[in-house]
Design a protein around this motif. Sequence first.
Motif, PDB file in Angstrom:
ATOM      1  N   THR A   5     -32.952 -73.462   0.058  1.00 15.03           N
ATOM      2  CA  THR A   5     -32.638 -72.191  -0.618  1.00 15.03           C
ATOM      3  C   THR A   5     -33.050 -72.236  -2.086  1.00 15.03           C
ATOM      4  O   THR A   5     -32.910 -71.267  -2.817  1.00 15.03           O
ATOM      5  N   GLY A   6     -33.534 -73.403  -2.507  1.00 18.89           N
ATOM      6  CA  GLY A   6     -33.999 -73.531  -3.893  1.00 18.89           C
ATOM      7  C   GLY A   6     -32.868 -73.868  -4.852  1.00 18.89           C
ATOM      8  O   GLY A   6     -32.976 -73.694  -6.058  1.00 18.89           O
ATOM      9  N   LEU A   7     -31.754 -74.361  -4.311  1.00 21.08           N
ATOM     10  CA  LEU A   7     -30.634 -74.749  -5.178  1.00 21.08           C
ATOM     11  C   LEU A   7     -30.821 -76.204  -5.589  1.00 21.08           C
ATOM     12  O   LEU A   7     -31.321 -77.020  -4.810  1.00 21.08           O
ATOM     13  N   SER A   8     -30.418 -76.523  -6.820  1.00 19.66           N
ATOM     14  CA  SER A   8     -30.466 -77.950  -7.202  1.00 19.66           C
ATOM     15  C   SER A   8     -29.121 -78.555  -6.821  1.00 19.66           C
ATOM     16  O   SER A   8     -28.072 -77.989  -7.131  1.00 19.66           O
ATOM     17  N   VAL A   9     -29.165 -79.666  -6.110  1.00 23.70           N
ATOM     18  CA  VAL A   9     -27.980 -80.225  -5.457  1.00 23.70           C
ATOM     19  C   VAL A   9     -27.449 -81.438  -6.203  1.00 23.70           C
ATOM     20  O   VAL A   9     -28.218 -82.311  -6.603  1.00 23.70           O
ATOM     21  N   ARG A  10     -26.121 -81.448  -6.403  1.00 27.71           N
ATOM     22  CA  ARG A  10     -25.504 -82.673  -6.937  1.00 27.71           C
ATOM     23  C   ARG A  10     -24.227 -82.931  -6.156  1.00 27.71           C
ATOM     24  O   ARG A  10     -23.674 -82.017  -5.540  1.00 27.71           O
TER      25      ARG A  10
END
Length: 428
Positions: free
Chosen positions: A61-66
């Motif tokens: 989805t184009g989210l940056s994940v942490r």
Amino acid sequence: PHPFDEAHSIPSFAVDSIRLQKQIDELSTFSDSPAPSVTRILYSDNDVMARRYIKNLMGLTGLSVREDAVGNIFGRWEGSEPEVPAVSTGSHIDAIPYSGKYDGVVGVLGAIEAINLLKRSGFKPKRSLEVIMFTSEEPTRYGISCLGSRLLAGSVSLAKALRQTVVDNANISFLDAAKYAGYAKNEEFSDVFLSKKSYSAFVELHIEQGPILENEGMSIGIVTAIAAPASIKVDFGGNGGHAGAVLMPQRNDAGLAAAELALAVEKHVLESGSIDTVGTVGILEVHPGAINSIPSKSHIQIDTRDIDEKRRNVVIERIHESAVSISKRRGVELLEFNIVNQDPPALSDEFVINAMESATQVLGLSNKKMISRAYHDSLFMARIAPMGMIFIPCYKGYSHKPEEYASPEDIAKGVKVLALTLAKLSSN
Ligand code: HGY
Ligand code: MN
Ligand code: MN
Ligand code: MN
């Protein structure tokens, strides 16, 4: 016009229900129990695989994940003003034994789809948007409900307990289980705490887990408050012995003490004076658990809730008094009476309620203000951000059992209300 209007008037403002349902079905396969039930326990292999599935979807989805030290997962869509507090949404994907595939999941997969929908409609957020998958909302493995969101909300006692004393009933420590799943690298859980300015709002989409919306033919529930939950662990001890040879006057049966306390829970709840008080004994174990052996130990876990905190606390006091009087009368030892959590209720934020309400009006969806009798991660997120919850109907209100069901149409309505609410909250 503000983006709120622009977003929903674009034809592409549609939910990809086919794909979303496929994701719900795929996620449900990561389960320790056979379909149609779902069992997904904290840090189990299936939980780890389900987490990978969610992280992958967030990436697509184009989210940056942490991820934080206990495995709360954050997917971030940077806004045009990344330094101001973000707007967040999310829920959980862990599932209690033999439950369903919608509880929590709708608020995680639905939130990712809401982001996709906003992206497809060309919306650009000012405030960043974050989707959160909370670790262990259910109390199943360690008896601690909303473990991930409790920590995010800054529970110092929990951060300490998780490092030192928390073990499951297979005697596996939280720390070892977290490391097994790839978390808790530096064993410091207080850096999970979020500052009170992390988010300008938090919104959770969830199935109602009750029959009201379906019975009244309402599409959307706007939650105004979340009931006050509490849980208690009780152990009784007796001499046990031979079921044939020990005559009744010589017995101090720990099993009967537990059974009597379970009935006392029901009595005190029914005597509270309100239909809003509930009490459940969902766990009642006797040891050694042999037909011809008098129980020498018993373990029961009590869940009691009310929308009125004081009334609930009176019930807890009465349950404690009963535990003591039962143990005296039966000559059984009260080995433990441990109030695991005794949480206050949470109120939704007026501004967030208005945003949700205007979203339902813009979409022409019937809606109803209501209280959540189930607890949610929102109960704890409300301690660090203005909170709101969106409910969708579920079949006969069924939940925490395999018959749990929400239709693709109802899920789509919830996702659109969430998307519009996020659009509004991230534009102001
Ligand atoms: O029990 C609850 O209220 C939540 O669904 N875990
Ligand atoms: Mn407008
Ligand atoms: Mn649940
Ligand atoms: Mn839930």
